[in-house]
Each structure stands twice: as C-alpha cells, then as structure tokens.
Design a protein around this motif. Sequence first.
Motif, PDB file in Angstrom:
ATOM      1  N   GLU A  89     -19.198 -33.184 -30.642  1.00 55.25           N
ATOM      2  CA  GLU A  89     -19.480 -33.249 -29.242  1.00 55.25           C
ATOM      3  C   GLU A  89     -20.851 -33.475 -28.980  1.00 55.25           C
ATOM      4  O   GLU A  89     -21.887 -32.751 -29.503  1.00 55.25           O
ATOM      5  N   GLU A  90     -21.315 -34.687 -28.141  1.00 50.22           N
ATOM      6  CA  GLU A  90     -22.648 -35.167 -28.082  1.00 50.22           C
ATOM      7  C   GLU A  90     -23.383 -33.970 -27.345  1.00 50.22           C
ATOM      8  O   GLU A  90     -24.555 -33.872 -27.745  1.00 50.22           O
ATOM      9  N   ASP A  91     -23.183 -33.274 -26.363  1.00 46.23           N
ATOM     10  CA  ASP A  91     -23.707 -32.353 -25.758  1.00 46.23           C
ATOM     11  C   ASP A  91     -24.336 -31.311 -26.572  1.00 46.23           C
ATOM     12  O   ASP A  91     -25.405 -30.906 -26.516  1.00 46.23           O
ATOM     13  N   ARG A 150     -16.679 -40.509 -33.283  1.00 41.08           N
ATOM     14  CA  ARG A 150     -15.958 -40.617 -32.127  1.00 41.08           C
ATOM     15  C   ARG A 150     -15.031 -42.041 -32.043  1.00 41.08           C
ATOM     16  O   ARG A 150     -13.995 -41.836 -31.826  1.00 41.08           O
ATOM     17  N   LYS A 162     -11.855 -26.202 -21.733  1.00 39.74           N
ATOM     18  CA  LYS A 162     -12.859 -26.557 -20.895  1.00 39.74           C
ATOM     19  C   LYS A 162     -12.635 -26.554 -19.558  1.00 39.74           C
ATOM     20  O   LYS A 162     -13.627 -26.185 -18.583  1.00 39.74           O
ATOM     21  N   ARG A 196      -8.603 -28.482 -26.116  1.00 36.41           N
ATOM     22  CA  ARG A 196     -10.139 -28.327 -25.639  1.00 36.41           C
ATOM     23  C   ARG A 196     -10.145 -28.942 -24.205  1.00 36.41           C
ATOM     24  O   ARG A 196     -10.768 -28.163 -23.478  1.00 36.41           O
ATOM     25  N   LEU A 205     -13.789 -31.760 -33.670  1.00 40.54           N
ATOM     26  CA  LEU A 205     -14.269 -32.366 -32.357  1.00 40.54           C
ATOM     27  C   LEU A 205     -15.492 -31.580 -31.782  1.00 40.54           C
ATOM     28  O   LEU A 205     -16.329 -32.164 -31.171  1.00 40.54           O
ATOM     29  N   GLU A 206     -15.463 -30.360 -32.027  1.00 44.02           N
ATOM     30  CA  GLU A 206     -16.473 -29.358 -31.492  1.00 44.02           C
ATOM     31  C   GLU A 206     -17.875 -29.910 -32.312  1.00 44.02           C
ATOM     32  O   GLU A 206     -19.100 -29.961 -31.435  1.00 44.02           O
TER      33      GLU A 206
END
Length: 165
Positions: free
Chosen positions: A29-31, A61, A135, A131, A25-26
């Motif tokens: 992550e799009e960002d 995703r 966050k 997460r 997932l990390e």
Amino acid sequence: MAENSEKFLGVDEFKERVYKNIGTLEALEEDFLEEKLRTEKNGCLAFFLGGVVTRAARSARRELKFEELNAKADALLAQNEIKDLLCAKLDATIALPIDAAYKLTPVLYALALEDEKRVPFDSMLFAVICRKITKKGVENFCAGTETEPDEPKKARGGKPAGDKK
C-alpha cells in the motif's frame, strides 16, 4: 492473479493464501510506504530509497493486476445478494482485514463453488474484498442490509388471542 491450482485447494488452505495476500497488499500500500519513509528521517538515503520503494510498490501492484482486482471486487460487492451474505457473517468487532478474511473466505469460497464465473477462485481477490470492507468499516459497508425491524402490526378487529372473556 489466481493460480489455476487455487480452485483445487481446500477451504483452509485457500484461507491461508488469503491471509498471506492480505499481508502482501498491506505491505504494498503506497500510503503505508510513504508514511513509513516520512517517519524515518534518514536524509539522502531515505530520499533515494523512498523513490525506489515507491516505484517497486507500483510495479508490484501492476504485476498483481491490482486495478482489475479492485474493479472486480467493487462489482461483486455491489451485488445485493453477495453483500447480504457477507454482512450476515460480519459484526462491528471486525476491524482488521485478517478478521474479515476469517469470517468471509468460507462464504466467498462457497459462492465460487456454486458459480466460478460469478465469483472466481482468486485468493488475491478475496483479500482485496476483505480490505475494502474493513477500510470502509463494517457498519458503513453493511448499512441497510440488515433486516428492518418489523412494522407494527395493524390492529385486527376483535380482541387479542390472549383475551378470552
């Protein structure tokens, strides 16, 4: 989503899957991907690869049913009973999802053992939950779940039990 065999894993093996899914997932992550590509100024190649990587991340995703997992995680975290159980295991030192997973996977696993329909055996879901909590920040997530300090006890008539005069 979850493999059917996940419910037959022991808690340690399940925890290992949660750790791996946090890493996945990390990475997706799009960002994170966009920031990585912005910092690497490689001209046209970065522009081309940036689009490919971003599309690949979006596709992954979708494949992981990320939106469904997010909705399910939000629904679980909104339940006061679950939130209280999770917050009982967390403290302010938990800043990384992997640290949260170390503490929370056994709790979520036990909840899944009790009622799999309520909390499914899904290591990716557990990773999403960890997460989300980190966050938001443990302090923010757990705000209001700690037991309130006892109210001052009303004075009773007579003398306190310690006074024997």
